[in-house]
Scaffold this motif. Sequence first.
Motif, mmCIF file in Angstrom:
data_model
loop_
_atom_site.group_PDB
_atom_site.id
_atom_site.type_symbol
_atom_site.label_atom_id
_atom_site.label_comp_id
_atom_site.label_asym_id
_atom_site.label_seq_id
_atom_site.Cartn_x
_atom_site.Cartn_y
_atom_site.Cartn_z
ATOM 1 N N LYS A 55 37.699 36.143 50.423
ATOM 2 C CA LYS A 55 37.130 35.498 49.241
ATOM 3 C C LYS A 55 36.949 34.023 49.569
ATOM 4 O O LYS A 55 37.431 33.546 50.607
ATOM 5 C CB LYS A 55 38.000 35.710 48.005
ATOM 6 C CG LYS A 55 39.398 35.151 48.117
ATOM 7 C CD LYS A 55 40.158 35.382 46.831
ATOM 8 C CE LYS A 55 41.527 34.734 46.895
ATOM 9 N NZ LYS A 55 42.169 34.659 45.591
ATOM 10 N N THR A 59 43.580 30.484 44.929
ATOM 11 C CA THR A 59 44.036 30.133 43.581
ATOM 12 C C THR A 59 45.233 29.185 43.693
ATOM 13 O O THR A 59 45.759 28.941 44.786
ATOM 14 C CB THR A 59 44.476 31.389 42.815
ATOM 15 O OG1 THR A 59 45.587 31.975 43.516
ATOM 16 C CG2 THR A 59 43.343 32.404 42.713
ATOM 17 N N SER A 73 45.852 38.415 42.192
ATOM 18 C CA SER A 73 44.842 39.169 42.950
ATOM 19 C C SER A 73 45.505 40.136 43.919
ATOM 20 O O SER A 73 45.053 41.276 44.073
ATOM 21 C CB SER A 73 43.903 38.215 43.698
ATOM 22 O OG SER A 73 44.609 37.435 44.656
ATOM 23 N N GLY A 131 32.560 38.029 46.211
ATOM 24 C CA GLY A 131 31.843 36.951 45.538
ATOM 25 C C GLY A 131 30.695 36.369 46.339
ATOM 26 O O GLY A 131 30.650 36.473 47.568
ATOM 27 N N ASP A 170 33.976 38.527 43.054
ATOM 28 C CA ASP A 170 35.186 37.756 43.337
ATOM 29 C C ASP A 170 36.307 38.296 42.452
ATOM 30 O O ASP A 170 36.185 38.328 41.225
ATOM 31 C CB ASP A 170 34.937 36.276 43.043
ATOM 32 C CG ASP A 170 36.105 35.391 43.453
ATOM 33 O OD1 ASP A 170 37.268 35.791 43.231
ATOM 34 O OD2 ASP A 170 35.860 34.300 43.986
ATOM 35 N N ASP A 172 39.152 37.057 41.644
ATOM 36 C CA ASP A 172 39.777 36.094 40.736
ATOM 37 C C ASP A 172 38.959 35.883 39.462
ATOM 38 O O ASP A 172 39.501 35.470 38.440
ATOM 39 C CB ASP A 172 39.986 34.761 41.448
ATOM 40 C CG ASP A 172 40.972 34.872 42.596
ATOM 41 O OD1 ASP A 172 41.981 35.577 42.433
ATOM 42 O OD2 ASP A 172 40.720 34.286 43.663
ATOM 43 N N ASP A 173 37.668 36.170 39.537
ATOM 44 C CA ASP A 173 36.809 36.063 38.351
ATOM 45 C C ASP A 173 36.759 37.370 37.565
ATOM 46 O O ASP A 173 36.044 37.458 36.569
ATOM 47 C CB ASP A 173 35.378 35.679 38.766
ATOM 48 C CG ASP A 173 35.299 34.298 39.378
ATOM 49 O OD1 ASP A 173 36.192 33.474 39.090
ATOM 50 O OD2 ASP A 173 34.360 34.040 40.155
ATOM 51 N N SER A 174 37.487 38.375 38.042
ATOM 52 C CA SER A 174 37.358 39.716 37.466
ATOM 53 C C SER A 174 38.601 40.209 36.744
ATOM 54 O O SER A 174 38.633 41.360 36.304
ATOM 55 C CB SER A 174 37.014 40.716 38.584
ATOM 56 O OG SER A 174 35.863 40.320 39.292
ATOM 57 N N ASP A 176 40.329 38.797 33.997
ATOM 58 C CA ASP A 176 40.626 38.398 32.626
ATOM 59 C C ASP A 176 39.722 39.010 31.568
ATOM 60 O O ASP A 176 39.954 38.796 30.376
ATOM 61 C CB ASP A 176 40.569 36.870 32.502
ATOM 62 C CG ASP A 176 41.670 36.192 33.285
ATOM 63 O OD1 ASP A 176 42.800 36.719 33.282
ATOM 64 O OD2 ASP A 176 41.404 35.161 33.915
ATOM 65 N N GLU A 177 38.724 39.756 31.993
ATOM 66 C CA GLU A 177 37.770 40.297 31.019
ATOM 67 C C GLU A 177 37.453 41.735 31.399
ATOM 68 O O GLU A 177 37.238 42.045 32.566
ATOM 69 C CB GLU A 177 36.512 39.421 31.024
ATOM 70 C CG GLU A 177 35.620 39.594 29.810
ATOM 71 C CD GLU A 177 34.568 40.666 30.036
ATOM 72 O OE1 GLU A 177 34.324 41.443 29.101
ATOM 73 O OE2 GLU A 177 34.013 40.713 31.149
ATOM 74 N N ALA A 180 34.227 42.588 33.353
ATOM 75 C CA ALA A 180 34.304 42.088 34.723
ATOM 76 C C ALA A 180 35.215 42.971 35.573
ATOM 77 O O ALA A 180 34.922 43.245 36.738
ATOM 78 C CB ALA A 180 34.797 40.642 34.736
#
Length: 201
Positions: A55, A59, A73, A131, A170, A172-174, A176-177, A180
């Motif tokens: 990636k 973080t 992650s 990502g 990515d 880390d972008d996946s 929390d929602e 995603a």
Amino acid sequence: MPATDDEIREKYLERAIRELNELNRELYACEWCPRAGAMPVLGSGHPLADIFLVKFAPTRAEIEEGVAFYGRSGTALLKSFNRLGIDPLCVYGTVVVKCPVADLELSDARCHARLAEEFAIVEPRILVVMGERALEAVNALELPLSVPLEPKLGVVQRLTPSCEALFVPDIDDSLDEERAKRTFWNAFRVLGEWWAAFPPY
């Protein structure tokens, strides 16, 4: 008397460990990026892994520990490997931006290029690119005999004659929602199909 397969594998493993240790020493001594004395974030996993995860940036948890894929992650990936029947001992993970810089744009392109050294040492069978920024960085490496990767989620592509690639969001972008998470999982689970078809040695 000729060497056995196990002895040959052991020699390759010893060499990979030695070369990764040397790369890590170079990273600790490197002054290309303005990291203000902080430690770099190092790759982790098997030195001769079949699966190589990359990636773009670490973080905060990874920066604090100095290890790629530490924290949320890494935990999410371990659960995913378990669901997919993938042995996590056959995985190596790293980041493109190895230095904890205040602004990602301050990271040196020469630092990004160290990913090529890491890739050459591990010699994976598949590269999982997480990502779009990581994808751009991998394509910029111009690895020997490589073909530029397309941003096609969940599609196994040929990267080099000996290594395939899988592009996923990515991680880390996946986390929390829900939507995603589903998008990540739908792309990442293709790795399980690849692994199931992977011939045992």
